[in-house]
Design a protein around this motif. Structure first.
Motif, PDB file in Angstrom:
ATOM      1  N   GLU A   3     -67.529  34.669  23.821  1.00 45.19           N
ATOM      2  CA  GLU A   3     -67.683  33.929  22.574  1.00 45.19           C
ATOM      3  C   GLU A   3     -66.744  34.437  21.486  1.00 45.19           C
ATOM      4  N   THR A   4     -66.707  35.750  21.306  1.00 43.39           N
ATOM      5  CA  THR A   4     -65.934  36.322  20.195  1.00 43.39           C
ATOM      6  C   THR A   4     -64.446  36.039  20.324  1.00 43.39           C
ATOM      7  N   PHE A   5     -63.898  36.254  21.505  1.00 47.44           N
ATOM      8  CA  PHE A   5     -62.467  36.028  21.663  1.00 47.44           C
ATOM      9  C   PHE A   5     -62.129  34.542  21.544  1.00 47.44           C
ATOM     10  N   THR A   6     -63.027  33.691  22.028  1.00 48.42           N
ATOM     11  CA  THR A   6     -62.777  32.258  21.903  1.00 48.42           C
ATOM     12  C   THR A   6     -62.681  31.873  20.432  1.00 48.42           C
ATOM     13  N   ARG A   7     -63.562  32.420  19.623  1.00 46.33           N
ATOM     14  CA  ARG A   7     -63.532  32.095  18.188  1.00 46.33           C
ATOM     15  C   ARG A   7     -62.290  32.676  17.526  1.00 46.33           C
ATOM     16  N   ARG A   8     -61.905  33.872  17.906  1.00 44.77           N
ATOM     17  CA  ARG A   8     -60.734  34.500  17.299  1.00 44.77           C
ATOM     18  C   ARG A   8     -59.433  33.842  17.751  1.00 44.77           C
TER      19      ARG A   8
ATOM     20  N   LEU B 159     -59.169  30.639  19.477  1.00 48.23           N
ATOM     21  CA  LEU B 159     -59.138  29.181  19.435  1.00 48.23           C
ATOM     22  C   LEU B 159     -59.903  28.593  18.256  1.00 48.23           C
ATOM     23  N   ASN B 160     -60.583  29.453  17.486  1.00 49.71           N
ATOM     24  CA  ASN B 160     -61.413  28.997  16.370  1.00 49.71           C
ATOM     25  C   ASN B 160     -62.494  28.024  16.846  1.00 49.71           C
ATOM     26  N   ARG B 161     -63.018  28.322  18.031  1.00 49.64           N
ATOM     27  CA  ARG B 161     -64.081  27.519  18.628  1.00 49.64           C
ATOM     28  C   ARG B 161     -65.043  28.432  19.363  1.00 49.64           C
ATOM     29  N   GLY B 162     -66.254  27.932  19.624  1.00 48.46           N
ATOM     30  CA  GLY B 162     -67.213  28.696  20.381  1.00 48.46           C
ATOM     31  C   GLY B 162     -66.935  28.612  21.869  1.00 48.46           C
TER      32      GLY B 162
END
Length: 316
Positions: free
Chosen positions: A123-128, A130-133
């Motif tokens: 989750e964290t890397f996806t948000r960092r 791709l700015n998505r969950g």
């Protein structure tokens, strides 16, 4: 005796007796994953010669560039021009990374026929990145993959943070398998399991690959992508080979690095991989000395030595 006089290693075990594939496809990522981490912009003519040299050395797959927005990765801002001037060698695949639908449109306009998307297992890397969950990334990738497949393109899916995440720590194996299966179900022909920060060990690699097999994923749809932060990349690769994985990502000269671990030394060096494959009697089709010469040449352009142990040994 000069070590170079010893030649290449002879096979010490046959593929049949050692439970490793008879042949391995090396997925060369140096021009994209390797160069994207360089702070100094590499001239277009150098990139084009690098690609040509890699093809001449016998690499069957050379990941060429990424059609990301120029502001995201300035090093790859010349993707359209690069692909426009690229002289494609017969029998060599030139995949590119695309981040979204706009990137795919640019790739299609450039005549690309082989793409990859970059997903995450956490989750964290996806948000960092791709700015998505974690789940939202699939909403973004689904139209990209479906459009690409409809256009006749081959699509590969990268899964990053498979073996560890710098913010979340260890990653649940079932979560990794779930992400990988969703990419395959979406239309990806293969997924590459990425040890993004280089923390994997052979036992962990075996656990993850066995979990995919238990979930019904054929081995030919799995590839591995290791970073050598803790010096485990070759050992991890051997563990994957022993389980039947036959596609391995590597970067000429060990180009690249991991921005999430200060001690990262980059991707598994293609030369180090080839040396090991030679010793195992596994076919790969690469001319090691030609490749090592290419890495020395590129290191001179970058102004720093190659971290590859085999390149250093052959260059003495």
């Amino acid at each position: 005796m000069d070590p170079r006089e010893l030649g290449l290693p002879s096979a010490v075990a046959s593929p049949e007796s050692d439970d490793v594939p008879a042949e391995v496809t090396i997925w060369e990522v140096g021009p994209r994953d390797g160069l994207q981490n360089e702070s100094g912009i590499v001239p277009l003519d150098v990139k084009l010669e690098f690609l040509e040299r890699l093809a001449v050395a016998g690499l069957p797959v050379v990941e060429t560039t990424s059609f990301v927005h120029p502001e995201w990765v300035p090093q790859l801002a010349d993707a359209v021009e690069l692909f426009g001037e690229l002289r494609r060698a017969d029998g060599v695949r030139y995949p590119v990374l695309v981040p979204n639908s706009r990137g795919l449109d640019r790739a299609l306009e450039s005549g690309v026929d082989d793409i990859a998307i970059f997903a995450s297992a956490t989750e964290t890397f996806t948000r960092r990145n791709l700015n998505r969950g974690l789940d939202e990334q699939f909403v973004m990738f689904d139209p990209v993959v479906r459009h690409a497949v409809a256009e006749g393109l081959n699509v590969r899916g990268y899964v990053s943070m498979v073996f560890g995440d710098p913010w979340e720590g260890p990653v649940a194996v079932d979560q990794v398998v779930s992400v990988g299966q969703r990419l395959l179900d979406m239309g990806c022909s293969q997924i590459s399991l990425g040890d993004t920060i280089g923390v994997a060990t052979p036992g962990h690699v075996e656990t993850v690959i066995r979990a995919f097999v238990a979930a019904g994923v054929p081995l030919h749809r799995l590839a591995v992508h290791f970073h050598d932060t803790y010096g485990q990349a070759l050992g991890n690769t051997y563990a994957a080979l022993r389980l039947g994985v036959s596609t391995v990502d590597a970067s000429a000269g060990g180009l690249g690095g991991c921005p999430y671990a200060g001690s990262a030394t980059g991707n598994l060096a293609t030369e180090d991989l080839v040396w090991m494959l030679e010793g195992l009697g596994i076919r790969h089709g690469v001319d090691l000395r030609s490749l090592a010469d290419t890495s020395v040449w590129m290191a001179e352009h970058l102004g720093k030595p190659s971290p590859s142990a085999v390149v250093k040994a052959l260059a003495r």
